[in-house]
Design a protein around this motif. Structure first.
Motif, PDB file in Angstrom:
ATOM      1  N   THR A   1       0.496   8.203  -1.759  1.00  0.00           N
ATOM      2  CA  THR A   1       0.648   7.356  -0.574  1.00  0.00           C
ATOM      3  C   THR A   1       2.005   7.487   0.101  1.00  0.00           C
ATOM      4  N   ASN A   2       2.947   8.199  -0.510  1.00  0.00           N
ATOM      5  CA  ASN A   2       4.279   8.324   0.079  1.00  0.00           C
ATOM      6  C   ASN A   2       4.776   9.756  -0.084  1.00  0.00           C
ATOM      7  N   PRO A   3       4.780  10.533   1.005  1.00  0.00           N
ATOM      8  CA  PRO A   3       5.209  11.935   0.908  1.00  0.00           C
ATOM      9  C   PRO A   3       6.699  12.099   0.653  1.00  0.00           C
ATOM     10  N   ASN A   4       7.470  11.009   0.687  1.00  0.00           N
ATOM     11  CA  ASN A   4       8.905  11.112   0.430  1.00  0.00           C
ATOM     12  C   ASN A   4       9.236  11.264  -1.054  1.00  0.00           C
ATOM     13  N   PHE A   5       8.260  11.026  -1.926  1.00  0.00           N
ATOM     14  CA  PHE A   5       8.487  11.227  -3.350  1.00  0.00           C
ATOM     15  C   PHE A   5       8.426  12.710  -3.706  1.00  0.00           C
ATOM     16  N   THR A   6       9.232  13.078  -4.695  1.00  0.00           N
ATOM     17  CA  THR A   6       9.111  14.366  -5.373  1.00  0.00           C
ATOM     18  C   THR A   6       8.860  14.050  -6.839  1.00  0.00           C
ATOM     19  N   GLN A   7       7.779  14.572  -7.392  1.00  0.00           N
ATOM     20  CA  GLN A   7       7.461  14.257  -8.775  1.00  0.00           C
ATOM     21  C   GLN A   7       8.583  14.697  -9.698  1.00  0.00           C
ATOM     22  N   ASN A   8       8.890  13.877 -10.688  1.00  0.00           N
ATOM     23  CA  ASN A   8       9.936  14.218 -11.639  1.00  0.00           C
ATOM     24  C   ASN A   8       9.595  15.510 -12.376  1.00  0.00           C
TER      25      ASN A   8
ATOM     26  N   VAL B   1      15.293   2.645 -11.710  1.00  0.00           N
ATOM     27  CA  VAL B   1      16.200   3.778 -11.891  1.00  0.00           C
ATOM     28  C   VAL B   1      16.161   4.274 -13.329  1.00  0.00           C
ATOM     29  N   ASP B   2      16.183   3.350 -14.262  1.00  0.00           N
ATOM     30  CA  ASP B   2      16.184   3.693 -15.676  1.00  0.00           C
ATOM     31  C   ASP B   2      14.900   4.422 -16.063  1.00  0.00           C
ATOM     32  N   LEU B   3      13.760   3.924 -15.619  1.00  0.00           N
ATOM     33  CA  LEU B   3      12.476   4.459 -16.053  1.00  0.00           C
ATOM     34  C   LEU B   3      12.006   5.653 -15.240  1.00  0.00           C
ATOM     35  N   TYR B   4      12.198   5.586 -13.910  1.00  0.00           N
ATOM     36  CA  TYR B   4      11.567   6.569 -13.028  1.00  0.00           C
ATOM     37  C   TYR B   4      12.539   7.456 -12.254  1.00  0.00           C
ATOM     38  N   GLY B   5      13.759   6.994 -12.055  1.00  0.00           N
ATOM     39  CA  GLY B   5      14.763   7.828 -11.404  1.00  0.00           C
ATOM     40  C   GLY B   5      14.748   7.812  -9.900  1.00  0.00           C
ATOM     41  N   GLN B   6      13.675   7.392  -9.260  1.00  0.00           N
ATOM     42  CA  GLN B   6      13.586   7.317  -7.801  1.00  0.00           C
ATOM     43  C   GLN B   6      13.121   5.917  -7.408  1.00  0.00           C
ATOM     44  N   VAL B   7      13.660   5.422  -6.288  1.00  0.00           N
ATOM     45  CA  VAL B   7      13.345   4.060  -5.866  1.00  0.00           C
ATOM     46  C   VAL B   7      12.900   4.057  -4.413  1.00  0.00           C
ATOM     47  N   PRO B   8      11.670   3.615  -4.146  1.00  0.00           N
ATOM     48  CA  PRO B   8      11.252   3.448  -2.750  1.00  0.00           C
ATOM     49  C   PRO B   8      11.808   2.140  -2.208  1.00  0.00           C
TER      50      PRO B   8
ATOM     51  N   ASP C   1       4.331   0.181   9.856  1.00  0.00           N
ATOM     52  CA  ASP C   1       3.879   1.572   9.783  1.00  0.00           C
ATOM     53  C   ASP C   1       4.939   2.511   9.203  1.00  0.00           C
ATOM     54  N   GLU C   2       6.117   1.979   8.956  1.00  0.00           N
ATOM     55  CA  GLU C   2       7.193   2.813   8.426  1.00  0.00           C
ATOM     56  C   GLU C   2       6.916   3.182   6.970  1.00  0.00           C
ATOM     57  N   ILE C   3       7.017   4.455   6.646  1.00  0.00           N
ATOM     58  CA  ILE C   3       6.877   4.903   5.265  1.00  0.00           C
ATOM     59  C   ILE C   3       8.202   4.643   4.552  1.00  0.00           C
ATOM     60  N   PRO C   4       8.166   3.998   3.397  1.00  0.00           N
ATOM     61  CA  PRO C   4       9.417   3.645   2.723  1.00  0.00           C
ATOM     62  C   PRO C   4      10.293   4.862   2.422  1.00  0.00           C
ATOM     63  N   THR C   5      11.579   4.673   2.580  1.00  0.00           N
ATOM     64  CA  THR C   5      12.563   5.675   2.168  1.00  0.00           C
ATOM     65  C   THR C   5      12.591   5.730   0.648  1.00  0.00           C
ATOM     66  N   VAL C   6      12.871   6.898   0.094  1.00  0.00           N
ATOM     67  CA  VAL C   6      13.000   7.042  -1.348  1.00  0.00           C
ATOM     68  C   VAL C   6      14.446   7.394  -1.671  1.00  0.00           C
ATOM     69  N   LEU C   7      15.101   6.539  -2.440  1.00  0.00           N
ATOM     70  CA  LEU C   7      16.477   6.777  -2.857  1.00  0.00           C
ATOM     71  C   LEU C   7      16.498   7.636  -4.111  1.00  0.00           C
TER      72      LEU C   7
ATOM     73  N   ALA D   1       0.820  -1.200   0.000  1.00  0.00           N
ATOM     74  CA  ALA D   1       0.000   0.000   0.000  1.00  0.00           C
ATOM     75  C   ALA D   1       0.855   1.252   0.000  1.00  0.00           C
ATOM     76  N   LEU D   2       1.928   1.258   0.770  1.00  0.00           N
ATOM     77  CA  LEU D   2       2.758   2.456   0.874  1.00  0.00           C
ATOM     78  C   LEU D   2       3.665   2.640  -0.326  1.00  0.00           C
ATOM     79  N   ILE D   3       4.220   1.549  -0.851  1.00  0.00           N
ATOM     80  CA  ILE D   3       5.159   1.689  -1.961  1.00  0.00           C
ATOM     81  C   ILE D   3       4.439   1.880  -3.278  1.00  0.00           C
ATOM     82  N   PHE D   4       3.377   1.134  -3.490  1.00  0.00           N
ATOM     83  CA  PHE D   4       2.809   1.094  -4.826  1.00  0.00           C
ATOM     84  C   PHE D   4       1.549   1.916  -4.980  1.00  0.00           C
ATOM     85  N   GLY D   5       0.885   2.252  -3.893  1.00  0.00           N
ATOM     86  CA  GLY D   5      -0.303   3.065  -3.973  1.00  0.00           C
ATOM     87  C   GLY D   5      -1.425   2.393  -4.743  1.00  0.00           C
TER      88      GLY D   5
END
Length: 514
Positions: free
Chosen positions: A504-511, A149-156, A165-171, A13-17
């Motif tokens: 579902t994950n506030p750690n993302f920043t839209q490309n 990485v190739d397609l989206y540039g960010q990896v949860p 309950d931990e929200i995934p880190t985004v690399l 739920a948290l990673i994939f929404g």
């Protein structure tokens, strides 16, 4: 403790929404992904590892991941033919580079890859997983990461599976790239060497192939701007050469007859398979059937139920081929064309049945494939078709043919080494390698080698195998104009983070650009 109850659903739920119904669908086989108990002695880890491999089956679909890698490139398009293949514009958007965060395949590919990397992490974190099981899972996680990485540039990523309950880190893209390299370096000492029986398994050679692919693209993945410019360092190119040497100096070699890499029973006829999804007759987990059905006409190979009359190559790509002796461009396939009419490679002009009689389309017009094709308004005959994996001539009605679906191939490692040599200034050796490949394929040797010519060679060898978008970006050619596509803006070298993942994950920043 079952992953299904404590770990699996919250992480999805948290990673994939994903929506609730999709969560239920995704978790149906969760029995395969139990977190091994202390008494499990690795049995449950083995089941979880198999589930991680099984996620690769989606790579053989013509939609999702494959669509994102091929349709935005200059070697594939999905024209709308009357009411056929409109599909609410999903194929046209990919060709025009006009997708947005709600595009269906942007989401499905994201889900495929992130479920895969989550499953790999579950194996790595399992208390009773063996050293080899962990190494295989690290390789698989690196492969899923590489595609994200190739397609989206960010990896949860979520490494602490004990906290639902931990929200995934985004690399970031650079952080994830280093993470992939670290996973592969940790995996290689505990992986088996490649042999004829384990091409469906993580091996030393498969890990070195992927390591070379990462270093070859490291300048792209760590650039301040996604569209470049890119700084290909000698250090990275030497890492490419080091890892491709591990592949080239193995038991593999160029297959003498190119099409033996893709025919039924390719497991025994090809010398080039490094990593594949292994298919058995009647149990094709990653069936190659769609690779020919998605392109041939309804009236071709009727014993297989015909084709879907969909995708074509792009005239700009097809017209690059300046000679006919190169077997990769296409030919009659002994034992198949003489029985069923279908050739392999590029299909242009009048098409015939197995008796040599000319075929017609459904309206009675001669079935003549032409390079001219419209993205919006095509008839049944327009567009040069492509056959990379031919049907099984002995099992035309059986869609579950036992042809292995290739993910990593020896000739790609060969060309990666040539590219690394060219980028590090060793043009002579790079030219010799390219000409060695061309000689094996019946093509005329090149007198010189440039980046553009090397990109062309990669296209000739690897077309429709899922690498073209990545190659065009690395060579700075992805944004250019080609048939039915205008020049496109720099931000499209990355796809957007799917909107459901953003929500579902506030750690993302839209490309940028979306």
């Amino acid at each position: 403790m079952k992953i299904f109850n404590k770990y699996y659903l919250p992480v999805l739920a948290l990673i994939f929404g994903v929506a609730c119904t999709e969560l239920d669908d995704a978790a149906l086989d969760a029995e395969s992904f139990n977190r091994p108990s202390e008494a499990g002695e690795g049995a449950e880890a083995a089941a979880a590892l198999q589930g991680t491999y099984n996620q690769l089956n989606a790579f053989a679909d013509q939609a999702g991941l494959y669509a994102l890698q091929e349709h935005p490139s200059d070697e594939m398009m999905g024209p709308t033919r009357g009411t056929d293949w409109s599909d609410f514009g999903v194929w046209r958007q990919l060709h025009l580079h006009s997708w947005d965060p709600s595009h269906e395949f942007v989401f499905t590919a994201w889900n495929t890859l992130n479920i895969g990397q989550l499953r790999a992490t579950q194996v790595i974190e399992a208390p009773n997983a063996s050293a080899q099981q962990i190494a295989e899972a690290r390789f698989l996680r690196a492969y899923y990461f590489y595609n994200i990485v190739d397609l989206y540039g960010q990896v949860p990523i979520r490494l602490d599976l004990d906290d639902p309950d931990e929200i995934p880190t985004v690399l970031s893209r650079a952080e994830a790239t280093q993470f992939i390299i670290d996973d592969l370096d940790a995996a290689i000492p505990n992986l088996p060497s490649l042999n004829g029986a384990n091409t469906g398994q993580a091996t030393v050679e498969a890990a070195h192939f992927l390591r070379a692919k990462v270093y070859l693209n490291r300048a792209v993945f760590t650039a301040p701007e996604a569209a470049g410019p890119y700084n290909f360092t000698n250090e990275d190119m030497q890492a490419v050469i080091e890892s491709t040497d591990a592949v080239i100096n193995s038991s593999l070699d160029l297959t003498p007859f190119y099409w033996d890499n893709f025919v039924p029973d390719n497991r025994n006829t090809s010398r080039e398979i490094i990593f594949a999804r292994r298919n058995e007759q009647g149990n094709a987990v990653a069936s190659v059937q769609n690779r020919y059905k998605m392109t041939i006409h309804y009236n071709q190979v009727p014993g297989s139920g015909g084709g879907w009359n969909g995708f074509t190559t792009v005239a700009d790509f097809y017209n690059k081929w300046g000679e006919t002796d190169d077997v990769r461009k296409g030919q009659a396939l002994p034992g198949f064309t003489d029985r069923h009419g279908l050739r392999v490679g590029f299909l242009e002009g009048q098409q015939f049945d197995g008796a040599g009689a000319p075929l017609n389309d459904r309206g009675g017009n001669p079935l003549v494939f032409t390079p001219e094709v419209s993205l919006l308004y095509s008839n049944e005959r327009q567009g040069v078709r492509v056959i990379k994996y031919p049907p099984d001539p002995n099992n035309l009605a059986d869609g579950l043919i036992g042809t292995d679906y290739i993910l990593f191939r020896y000739a790609d490692a060969w060309l990666m080494q040539a590219e690394a040599m060219l980028r590090s200034g060793n043009t002579g050796q790079a030219l010799a390698m390219v000409n060695g490949l061309r000689e094996a394929r019946g093509a005329t040797p090149l007198a010189n080698l440039t980046e553009e010519l090397l990109l062309d060679e990669r296209g000739y060898e690897l077309y429709w195998e899922g690498w073209r978008r990545n190659d065009q970006i690395r060579f700075g050619m992805f944004l250019q104009e080609w048939q039915n596509k205008p020049v496109t803006p720099p931000h499209v070298v990355l796809f957007p983070i799917p909107q459901r993942a953003m929500d579902t994950n506030p750690n993302f920043t839209q490309n940028p650009g979306y």
